[in-house]
Structures are given as C-alpha cells and as structure tokens.
Motif scaffolding. Structure first.
Motif, PDB file in Angstrom:
ATOM      1  N   VAL A 130       0.866  -1.179   0.000  1.00  0.00           N
ATOM      2  CA  VAL A 130       0.000   0.000   0.000  1.00  0.00           C
ATOM      3  C   VAL A 130       0.901   1.227   0.000  1.00  0.00           C
ATOM      4  O   VAL A 130       1.819   1.335   0.818  1.00  0.00           O
ATOM      5  CB  VAL A 130      -0.937   0.031   1.224  1.00  0.00           C
ATOM      6  CG1 VAL A 130      -1.743   1.321   1.244  1.00  0.00           C
ATOM      7  CG2 VAL A 130      -1.866  -1.185   1.225  1.00  0.00           C
ATOM      8  N   ALA A 131       0.650   2.147  -0.926  1.00  0.00           N
ATOM      9  CA  ALA A 131       1.394   3.409  -0.972  1.00  0.00           C
ATOM     10  C   ALA A 131       0.679   4.450  -0.127  1.00  0.00           C
ATOM     11  O   ALA A 131      -0.549   4.537  -0.131  1.00  0.00           O
ATOM     12  CB  ALA A 131       1.533   3.897  -2.410  1.00  0.00           C
ATOM     13  N   LYS A 132       1.459   5.242   0.594  1.00  0.00           N
ATOM     14  CA  LYS A 132       0.879   6.315   1.404  1.00  0.00           C
ATOM     15  C   LYS A 132       1.495   7.645   1.003  1.00  0.00           C
ATOM     16  O   LYS A 132       2.537   7.698   0.347  1.00  0.00           O
ATOM     17  CB  LYS A 132       1.077   6.049   2.897  1.00  0.00           C
ATOM     18  CG  LYS A 132       2.503   6.137   3.407  1.00  0.00           C
ATOM     19  CD  LYS A 132       2.523   5.824   4.895  1.00  0.00           C
ATOM     20  CE  LYS A 132       3.917   5.946   5.494  1.00  0.00           C
ATOM     21  NZ  LYS A 132       4.411   7.337   5.528  1.00  0.00           N
ATOM     22  N   TYR A 133       0.842   8.738   1.476  1.00  0.00           N
ATOM     23  CA  TYR A 133       1.222  10.081   1.036  1.00  0.00           C
ATOM     24  C   TYR A 133       1.247  11.071   2.195  1.00  0.00           C
ATOM     25  O   TYR A 133       1.345  12.281   1.967  1.00  0.00           O
ATOM     26  CB  TYR A 133       0.232  10.602  -0.019  1.00  0.00           C
ATOM     27  CG  TYR A 133      -0.288   9.515  -0.924  1.00  0.00           C
ATOM     28  CD1 TYR A 133       0.509   9.004  -1.939  1.00  0.00           C
ATOM     29  CD2 TYR A 133      -1.558   8.970  -0.736  1.00  0.00           C
ATOM     30  CE1 TYR A 133       0.051   7.985  -2.762  1.00  0.00           C
ATOM     31  CE2 TYR A 133      -2.030   7.968  -1.554  1.00  0.00           C
ATOM     32  CZ  TYR A 133      -1.224   7.478  -2.568  1.00  0.00           C
ATOM     33  OH  TYR A 133      -1.680   6.466  -3.366  1.00  0.00           O
ATOM     34  N   ARG A 134       1.118  10.554   3.391  1.00  0.00           N
ATOM     35  CA  ARG A 134       1.114  11.391   4.591  1.00  0.00           C
ATOM     36  C   ARG A 134       1.880  10.625   5.669  1.00  0.00           C
ATOM     37  O   ARG A 134       2.291   9.493   5.481  1.00  0.00           O
ATOM     38  CB  ARG A 134      -0.317  11.632   5.107  1.00  0.00           C
ATOM     39  CG  ARG A 134      -1.290  12.210   4.102  1.00  0.00           C
ATOM     40  CD  ARG A 134      -1.051  13.679   3.842  1.00  0.00           C
ATOM     41  NE  ARG A 134      -2.170  14.265   3.105  1.00  0.00           N
ATOM     42  CZ  ARG A 134      -2.324  14.194   1.790  1.00  0.00           C
ATOM     43  NH1 ARG A 134      -1.422  13.531   1.047  1.00  0.00           N
ATOM     44  NH2 ARG A 134      -3.357  14.767   1.185  1.00  0.00           N
ATOM     45  N   MET A 135       2.019  11.252   6.834  1.00  0.00           N
ATOM     46  CA  MET A 135       2.585  10.533   7.970  1.00  0.00           C
ATOM     47  C   MET A 135       1.763   9.292   8.282  1.00  0.00           C
ATOM     48  O   MET A 135       2.297   8.212   8.512  1.00  0.00           O
ATOM     49  CB  MET A 135       2.638  11.441   9.210  1.00  0.00           C
ATOM     50  CG  MET A 135       3.681  12.530   9.141  1.00  0.00           C
ATOM     51  SD  MET A 135       5.335  11.880   9.379  1.00  0.00           S
ATOM     52  CE  MET A 135       6.274  13.394   9.378  1.00  0.00           C
ATOM     53  N   SER A 136       0.448   9.440   8.280  1.00  0.00           N
ATOM     54  CA  SER A 136      -0.432   8.299   8.513  1.00  0.00           C
ATOM     55  C   SER A 136      -0.723   7.578   7.211  1.00  0.00           C
ATOM     56  O   SER A 136      -0.977   8.199   6.182  1.00  0.00           O
ATOM     57  CB  SER A 136      -1.741   8.753   9.144  1.00  0.00           C
ATOM     58  OG  SER A 136      -2.686   7.690   9.152  1.00  0.00           O
ATOM     59  N   GLY A 137      -0.732   6.257   7.270  1.00  0.00           N
ATOM     60  CA  GLY A 137      -1.030   5.455   6.098  1.00  0.00           C
ATOM     61  C   GLY A 137      -2.506   5.283   5.822  1.00  0.00           C
ATOM     62  O   GLY A 137      -2.872   4.624   4.839  1.00  0.00           O
ATOM     63  N   PHE A 138      -3.368   5.863   6.641  1.00  0.00           N
ATOM     64  CA  PHE A 138      -4.809   5.693   6.456  1.00  0.00           C
ATOM     65  C   PHE A 138      -5.449   6.808   5.641  1.00  0.00           C
ATOM     66  O   PHE A 138      -6.541   6.639   5.117  1.00  0.00           O
ATOM     67  CB  PHE A 138      -5.513   5.583   7.811  1.00  0.00           C
ATOM     68  CG  PHE A 138      -5.373   4.223   8.444  1.00  0.00           C
ATOM     69  CD1 PHE A 138      -6.151   3.157   8.031  1.00  0.00           C
ATOM     70  CD2 PHE A 138      -4.437   4.003   9.453  1.00  0.00           C
ATOM     71  CE1 PHE A 138      -6.019   1.899   8.602  1.00  0.00           C
ATOM     72  CE2 PHE A 138      -4.298   2.755  10.027  1.00  0.00           C
ATOM     73  CZ  PHE A 138      -5.088   1.702   9.603  1.00  0.00           C
ATOM     74  N   TRP A 139      -4.795   7.962   5.522  1.00  0.00           N
ATOM     75  CA  TRP A 139      -5.394   9.094   4.809  1.00  0.00           C
ATOM     76  C   TRP A 139      -5.180   8.952   3.313  1.00  0.00           C
ATOM     77  O   TRP A 139      -4.055   8.845   2.845  1.00  0.00           O
ATOM     78  CB  TRP A 139      -4.808  10.424   5.315  1.00  0.00           C
ATOM     79  CG  TRP A 139      -5.355  10.803   6.643  1.00  0.00           C
ATOM     80  CD1 TRP A 139      -4.806  10.528   7.865  1.00  0.00           C
ATOM     81  CD2 TRP A 139      -6.574  11.495   6.906  1.00  0.00           C
ATOM     82  NE1 TRP A 139      -5.605  11.008   8.869  1.00  0.00           N
ATOM     83  CE2 TRP A 139      -6.697  11.606   8.314  1.00  0.00           C
ATOM     84  CE3 TRP A 139      -7.573  12.036   6.091  1.00  0.00           C
ATOM     85  CZ2 TRP A 139      -7.772  12.240   8.919  1.00  0.00           C
ATOM     86  CZ3 TRP A 139      -8.649  12.671   6.697  1.00  0.00           C
ATOM     87  CH2 TRP A 139      -8.742  12.779   8.088  1.00  0.00           C
ATOM     88  N   ASP A 140      -6.292   8.957   2.563  1.00  0.00           N
ATOM     89  CA  ASP A 140      -6.241   8.989   1.099  1.00  0.00           C
ATOM     90  C   ASP A 140      -5.574   7.739   0.518  1.00  0.00           C
ATOM     91  O   ASP A 140      -4.967   7.784  -0.542  1.00  0.00           O
ATOM     92  CB  ASP A 140      -5.493  10.258   0.638  1.00  0.00           C
ATOM     93  CG  ASP A 140      -5.717  10.581  -0.821  1.00  0.00           C
ATOM     94  OD1 ASP A 140      -6.753  10.168  -1.369  1.00  0.00           O
ATOM     95  OD2 ASP A 140      -4.848  11.242  -1.423  1.00  0.00           O
ATOM     96  N   THR A 141      -5.692   6.614   1.219  1.00  0.00           N
ATOM     97  CA  THR A 141      -5.119   5.353   0.744  1.00  0.00           C
ATOM     98  C   THR A 141      -6.141   4.227   0.928  1.00  0.00           C
ATOM     99  O   THR A 141      -7.120   4.380   1.674  1.00  0.00           O
ATOM    100  CB  THR A 141      -3.850   4.963   1.525  1.00  0.00           C
ATOM    101  OG1 THR A 141      -4.212   4.365   2.786  1.00  0.00           O
ATOM    102  CG2 THR A 141      -2.947   6.162   1.767  1.00  0.00           C
ATOM    103  N   PRO A 142      -5.916   3.055   0.317  1.00  0.00           N
ATOM    104  CA  PRO A 142      -6.818   1.917   0.502  1.00  0.00           C
ATOM    105  C   PRO A 142      -6.458   1.036   1.696  1.00  0.00           C
ATOM    106  O   PRO A 142      -6.972  -0.076   1.804  1.00  0.00           O
ATOM    107  CB  PRO A 142      -6.650   1.134  -0.804  1.00  0.00           C
ATOM    108  CG  PRO A 142      -5.250   1.395  -1.208  1.00  0.00           C
ATOM    109  CD  PRO A 142      -4.957   2.813  -0.784  1.00  0.00           C
ATOM    110  N   LEU A 143      -5.595   1.523   2.600  1.00  0.00           N
ATOM    111  CA  LEU A 143      -5.125   0.657   3.686  1.00  0.00           C
ATOM    112  C   LEU A 143      -6.271   0.083   4.509  1.00  0.00           C
ATOM    113  O   LEU A 143      -6.306  -1.122   4.790  1.00  0.00           O
ATOM    114  CB  LEU A 143      -4.171   1.428   4.602  1.00  0.00           C
ATOM    115  CG  LEU A 143      -3.611   0.633   5.789  1.00  0.00           C
ATOM    116  CD1 LEU A 143      -2.850  -0.599   5.330  1.00  0.00           C
ATOM    117  CD2 LEU A 143      -2.733   1.522   6.661  1.00  0.00           C
ATOM    118  N   ASP A 144      -7.221   0.907   4.912  1.00  0.00           N
ATOM    119  CA  ASP A 144      -8.326   0.416   5.734  1.00  0.00           C
ATOM    120  C   ASP A 144      -9.131  -0.633   4.975  1.00  0.00           C
ATOM    121  O   ASP A 144      -9.509  -1.666   5.539  1.00  0.00           O
ATOM    122  CB  ASP A 144      -9.214   1.574   6.172  1.00  0.00           C
ATOM    123  CG  ASP A 144     -10.268   1.151   7.182  1.00  0.00           C
ATOM    124  OD1 ASP A 144      -9.923   0.482   8.171  1.00  0.00           O
ATOM    125  OD2 ASP A 144     -11.446   1.486   6.976  1.00  0.00           O
TER     126      ASP A 144
END
Length: 222
Positions: A130-144
């Motif tokens: 999963v690619a992330k774009y913020r400090m948190s991996g849950f914002w604007d990503t499919p992680l959840d």
C-alpha cells in the motif's frame, strides 16, 4: 497466541492479525537514499531490518499477512497539499518530495527505487503493498479497505520512524477500532532517543500495547 506485552499480557487471534511494516524503503533506510543524501545518519532507520528478516517468515508461516506500507507519491505530486510539501522542503530550495536525487531516482516517488523496500528485507509474492502520502497510512489510501477485506482487527506495527509515520498510522488504526501492538525492536527512528521513549509511553498509556520480536516469536506456534 499468548503474548507477553506491556502494559499487560495479550491473547492474540493470529487468524485476525496482520503485520504492517511502515517505510522500510530506500529513501529512509539506504545509505544512498534521500535522508542519507541530506546528511542524516540512517543507521538507526536501517537497524530493524535484521530482526524483521527473522520475524516476518515466522509470521507468514503462521498465516499472518504482511503489509508493506511505503511512502510512494504520484510523480506529478498533484495530491500533495502545500503543507506536506513544505515540511520536507521548508526553504523551497532543498531536495523535497519528487525532486531528483544524485542516483537518478526521485524522492518518495511511487514505482521508483526511492519507494522500494530496502535491500536486506525479503518481500514474499503473497505480501501486500500500500502506498501512502502522509505521515499516517490511512489518509487517502486503501489501507483500511485492504485490512477490512483481510478480516483482521489486530495490527502488529513495525518500521520507521517510530515516532512519526509508525505512530501516526498506529494512532489512526486505534481510532478506527483496530487493536494495535507496537513491536519495539522491529521499529527504528533517526530522531533523538527521547522521541522513542515518549512514543512507547504513549502507545502503552493511550492506544494499545508494546512487545518485542523475541516475545512475538516465542508466542508463535512452532
């Protein structure tokens, strides 16, 4: 699985558990990556790799999915707000997100060497990315969505920096209802030691639990 942890011992259902490895990628951990090229000593960021390489095969063997959560931005940086770009290039003249590095890669860019898992860690074909774009991996990503589809509700956290991206993702996971366990020696940081101490304290006090890879491996089925 019975697991020695703090502030108390845990019983973990491995069928509902995943391990999230945060930002163990070249730009943060490699000697010719972004942080190192800007003068940061990345040895502490690379340090968890050896323990991860021992722990991850055992976790996979117990049916625990491995999720590699690496910073990987769009090449055009169109989804990055000014605040995020500013943090990593505060004077507007340094090497920031998406800028070229001496090795030809671009900082934290999806699909590039910069965003790839650092050498010394084995990525299994069955692992998830999963690619992330913020400090948190849950914002604007499919992680959840990925984690919900795995039917997991307990997350083991590893990676770097423990006081920044690992903590931010862990806090959001706890707020979303996941049970969170920070595996201390599977994490690292280039920040001062007091940052790690504060992170461990706050995880135990406010969000979940901490353990070590030794305790984790001791609890796994043979």
């Amino acid at each position: 699985m019975e697991l020695a942890a703090l502030p108390q011992r845990l019983t973990v259902d491995l069928a509902r558990t995943a391990v999230v490895v945060v930002d163990m990628q070249n730009d943060f951990c490699a000697p010719d990556g972004w942080l190192a090229s800007s003068g940061v000593d990345v040895s502490a960021a690379a340090a968890p790799a050896a323990a991860l390489e021992r722990a991850l095969p055992r976790l996979r063997g117990s049916g625990v999915p491995v999720v590699w959560l690496n910073w990987g931005n769009r090449p055009d940086r169109a989804n990055l707000p000014p605040g995020v770009r500013h943090v990593y290039d505060p004077d507007g003249a340094s090497t920031g997100i998406g800028d070229p590095l001496p090795n030809g890669s671009h900082v934290l860019e999806l699909g590039s060497w910069s965003a790839a898992v650092v050498d010394g860690l084995t990525v299994d074909p069955g692992d998830l990315h999963v690619a992330k774009y913020r400090m948190s991996g849950f914002w604007d990503t499919p992680l959840d969505s990925v984690l919900r589809n795995l039917r997991v509700d307990t997350l083991l956290f590893a990676g770097v920096n423990v006081d920044q991206c690992v903590l931010a993702t862990l806090v959001d996971a706890a707020c979303l209802g996941y049970d969170v366990v920070l595996v201390e020696d599977l994490c690292g940081t280039t920040s001062p030691e007091f940052c790690t101490e504060a992170t461990v304290y706050n995880v135990r006090q406010c969000f979940g639990f901490t353990t070590t890879s030794a305790e984790l491996l001791a609890g796994l089925p043979a």
